[in-house]
Each structure stands twice: as structure tokens, then as C-alpha cells.
Design a protein around this motif. Structure first.
Motif, short mmCIF file in Angstrom:
data_model
loop_
_atom_site.label_atom_id
_atom_site.label_comp_id
_atom_site.label_asym_id
_atom_site.label_seq_id
_atom_site.Cartn_x
_atom_site.Cartn_y
_atom_site.Cartn_z
N LYS A 154 0.84 -1.21 0.00
CA LYS A 154 0.00 0.00 0.00
C LYS A 154 0.88 1.26 0.00
O LYS A 154 0.54 2.25 -0.64
CB LYS A 154 -0.93 -0.01 1.21
N SER B 112 9.29 0.87 -5.24
CA SER B 112 9.13 -0.58 -5.33
C SER B 112 10.44 -1.35 -5.25
O SER B 112 10.43 -2.54 -4.92
CB SER B 112 8.38 -0.95 -6.61
N GLU C 47 1.94 1.66 -3.54
CA GLU C 47 0.81 2.15 -4.33
C GLU C 47 0.57 3.64 -4.11
O GLU C 47 0.37 4.41 -5.06
CB GLU C 47 -0.44 1.35 -3.96
N ASP D 270 3.29 5.72 -5.65
CA ASP D 270 3.14 5.70 -7.10
C ASP D 270 2.12 6.74 -7.56
O ASP D 270 2.28 7.34 -8.62
CB ASP D 270 2.75 4.29 -7.55
N GLU D 271 1.10 6.97 -6.73
CA GLU D 271 0.09 7.99 -7.06
C GLU D 271 0.71 9.36 -7.27
O GLU D 271 0.16 10.17 -8.02
CB GLU D 271 -0.92 8.11 -5.92
N ASP E 129 8.55 6.15 -7.27
CA ASP E 129 8.64 4.69 -7.28
C ASP E 129 9.55 4.21 -6.16
O ASP E 129 10.75 4.48 -6.17
CB ASP E 129 9.18 4.21 -8.63
N ASN F 234 -6.78 4.04 2.53
CA ASN F 234 -5.99 4.79 1.55
C ASN F 234 -5.80 6.24 1.98
O ASN F 234 -4.72 6.81 1.81
CB ASN F 234 -6.64 4.74 0.16
#
Length: 136
Positions: free
Chosen positions: A48, A61, A51, A54-55, A59, A118
Motif C-alpha cells: 500500500k 518498489s 501504491e 506511485d500515485e 517509485d 488509503n
């Protein structure tokens, strides 16, 4: 070329808050700082957190969850703890290491609908970003 000073973000599990801080830190301060993060424990990178970062086009990841590297901690110019657990359990810092404490809620413990969870992640993410911009 001289080594960049180390900026070390520390939280409990190095899965959310410190990972987001490392991502923003590298984006905003990376030209002047060696930005790192760690946890009292390593809980793995929270999907999460990936994610939500990323919004906003960051990045994280490929970042890894890790525990505190005492050598890096002792060489850091600035250590920022992101939760009370990290502040209370962080190894003692040498006197030359500056420290700050940002008491942030743990988004991994957020409950409710997916939208509500979120939003907690987004609020913490945005708080971290604004605090990092102030470090510039």
C-alpha cells in the motif's frame, strides 16, 4: 568528490513511513544527501505504501526493508525517527549526530474501508513530503 552526508529515517518496521520518507528524501534531497531508511525490525515493504507513493510519481518498489545499520547510524549527520517506538528503541546516537522526531501515525494499522485506509496512507505520505521539503 566528498561523500554526501547521511540522512537516516527510522521507524518500527521499515515498511511504510520510513520507506515513504526515503522515497521523498531521495527525490527532494538526493543531490545533497545520502538518504536511507531502516527499522527497529524489518517487516518488508508494504504494498500500500508503494501504491500510494506511485500515485504521486515516486517509485519505491525497489527499496528494501532493513534493520538499522549501526555504522551508517553513527556516521549520519541527521537521524529522523518517525514513531515513538523508533525514538524509544533507537540505539544511542553519538553526540555529533543531529536527531529529530516526527511522531507519525502508522498507516499500516489503519482500519476501515479501502478508501478510508488509503486516506490514512495519503495523509501520512503528504505530511512526510511537506516535512522533507522544509529540510531543504
Amino acid at each position: 568528490m566528498a561523500e554526501k552526508p547521511i540522512l537516516y529515517f527510522i521507524c518500527t518496521g521499515n515498511s511504510c513511513r520510513s520507506q515513504m520518507a526515503e522515497g521523498f528524501g531521495k527525490e527532494v534531497l538526493g543531490d545533497n544527501w545520502d538518504v536511507r531508511s531502516a527499522g527497529i525490525e524489518a517487516h518488508g515493504l508494504n504494498p500500500k505504501a508503494v501504491e500510494m507513493m506511485d500515485e504521486v510519481g515516486v517509485d519505491i518498489s525497489n527499496q528494501e526493508s532493513s534493520t538499522i545499520d549501526l555504522d551508517a547510524l553513527n556516521r549520519a549527520e541527521l537521524v529522523i525517527t518517525l514513531c515513538g517506538d523508533a525514538r524509544d528503541n533507537c540505539p544511542t546516537l553519538p553526540p555529533n549526530v543531529q536527531s529529530e522526531h516526527w511522531g507519525l501515525v502508522d498507516p499500516a494499522k489503519a482500519e476501515g474501508t479501502e478508501a478510508e485506509v488509503n486516506q490514512v496512507f495519503r495523509d501520512v505520505r503528504d505530511d512526510i513530503k511537506s516535512r522533507i521539503k522544509e529540510l531543504k
